[in-house]
Design a protein around this motif. Sequence first.
Motif, PDB file in Angstrom:
ATOM      1  N   LYS A 121       2.874   1.453  -3.712  1.00  0.00           N
ATOM      2  CA  LYS A 121       2.055   1.631  -4.915  1.00  0.00           C
ATOM      3  C   LYS A 121       1.465   3.027  -5.011  1.00  0.00           C
ATOM      4  O   LYS A 121       0.980   3.417  -6.077  1.00  0.00           O
ATOM      5  CB  LYS A 121       0.948   0.573  -4.966  1.00  0.00           C
ATOM      6  N   THR A 122       1.509   3.791  -3.894  1.00  0.00           N
ATOM      7  CA  THR A 122       0.977   5.162  -3.928  1.00  0.00           C
ATOM      8  C   THR A 122       2.068   6.206  -4.170  1.00  0.00           C
ATOM      9  O   THR A 122       1.752   7.392  -4.284  1.00  0.00           O
ATOM     10  CB  THR A 122       0.274   5.484  -2.594  1.00  0.00           C
ATOM     11  N   ILE A 123       3.329   5.789  -4.260  1.00  0.00           N
ATOM     12  CA  ILE A 123       4.410   6.750  -4.489  1.00  0.00           C
ATOM     13  C   ILE A 123       4.499   7.062  -5.979  1.00  0.00           C
ATOM     14  O   ILE A 123       4.728   6.161  -6.783  1.00  0.00           O
ATOM     15  CB  ILE A 123       5.758   6.189  -3.988  1.00  0.00           C
ATOM     16  N   PRO A 124       4.341   8.323  -6.376  1.00  0.00           N
ATOM     17  CA  PRO A 124       4.523   8.669  -7.803  1.00  0.00           C
ATOM     18  C   PRO A 124       5.967   8.406  -8.219  1.00  0.00           C
ATOM     19  O   PRO A 124       6.901   8.744  -7.488  1.00  0.00           O
ATOM     20  CB  PRO A 124       4.187  10.167  -7.850  1.00  0.00           C
ATOM     21  N   GLU A 158       0.826  -1.203   0.000  1.00  0.00           N
ATOM     22  CA  GLU A 158       0.000   0.000   0.000  1.00  0.00           C
ATOM     23  C   GLU A 158       0.861   1.254   0.000  1.00  0.00           C
ATOM     24  O   GLU A 158       0.505   2.273  -0.610  1.00  0.00           O
ATOM     25  CB  GLU A 158      -0.923   0.005   1.228  1.00  0.00           C
ATOM     26  N   TRP A 194       3.763  -3.216  -8.541  1.00  0.00           N
ATOM     27  CA  TRP A 194       2.721  -3.193  -7.517  1.00  0.00           C
ATOM     28  C   TRP A 194       1.328  -3.443  -8.071  1.00  0.00           C
ATOM     29  O   TRP A 194       0.574  -4.233  -7.485  1.00  0.00           O
ATOM     30  CB  TRP A 194       2.801  -1.864  -6.734  1.00  0.00           C
TER      31      TRP A 194
END
Length: 261
Positions: free
Chosen positions: A101-104, A98, A133
């Motif tokens: 997968k949210t890191i640009p 989680e 991811w």
Amino acid sequence: MLRRKFGDTPLKWTGVGILLLIWLVFGAVPDQTSIPTLPATIQALFGELGDPNYWGAIGDTLQTWFVSLVIGSVVGITLGILAGLNVWMERSIAAPVEFFKTIPIIAVLPLGILVLGTGPSMRMTLVAFAVTWPLLVQTLYGVRSIDPMIRDSARSIGVGPVRTFFSVVLPSASPFIATGVRVAAAMALVITIVIELVAGGSGLGVEISNAALSGGTALPTMYALILTTGLVGMLLTGIIGAVERRLLAWHTTYRSIEVAA
């Protein structure tokens, strides 16, 4: 009969035709210099076709895209299968997945340049990192979607774990994995070009950046290169979709799609 043969192909290209028509009309507006006319862009595109650097840039971008997608697919699908088969592993990697997968990817680009430089290895590493991811999550959902009764029935008749995996788990999860690969392929191409735009090196992104910095008469070339990225993306998506339908033609999901078409 015609629908079965041609499907929705005419409808799919209607939107493209409308956009090109708008571009053609907009290009006729006087004192408009930020966007070149459609004929000028098409002329620039045909001019690029005879330039070896143009094909070299496409080759560099595709090389990064392909290697990154293979690495990301192997890692993501493997971890997704293991997590889907093992509840303890799924729970232990839930938080890291989680988080990552949210890191640009653009946010870790400076770190990638600092550690790996600006060469192909940096681009491949970052693109592979980005596509891992969503593939992991998609594969995990695919493995988890298997009906427990089917798995228990296979176990009750004496089917071993390895055979159960190849005859039950993998076939059931394959549509999820195929969808993940298709989405990851488009994502990998976009991220590859973005990294090339920002970090330089070689590829279509670098050529677009150079044309943008030149400005003036180079604007049609810039738009021609942007069109090239779209055409390359459509070609890759079409190839992957065709391979997906061919390999999974036995699955009920793809049979229903063919019948509906």
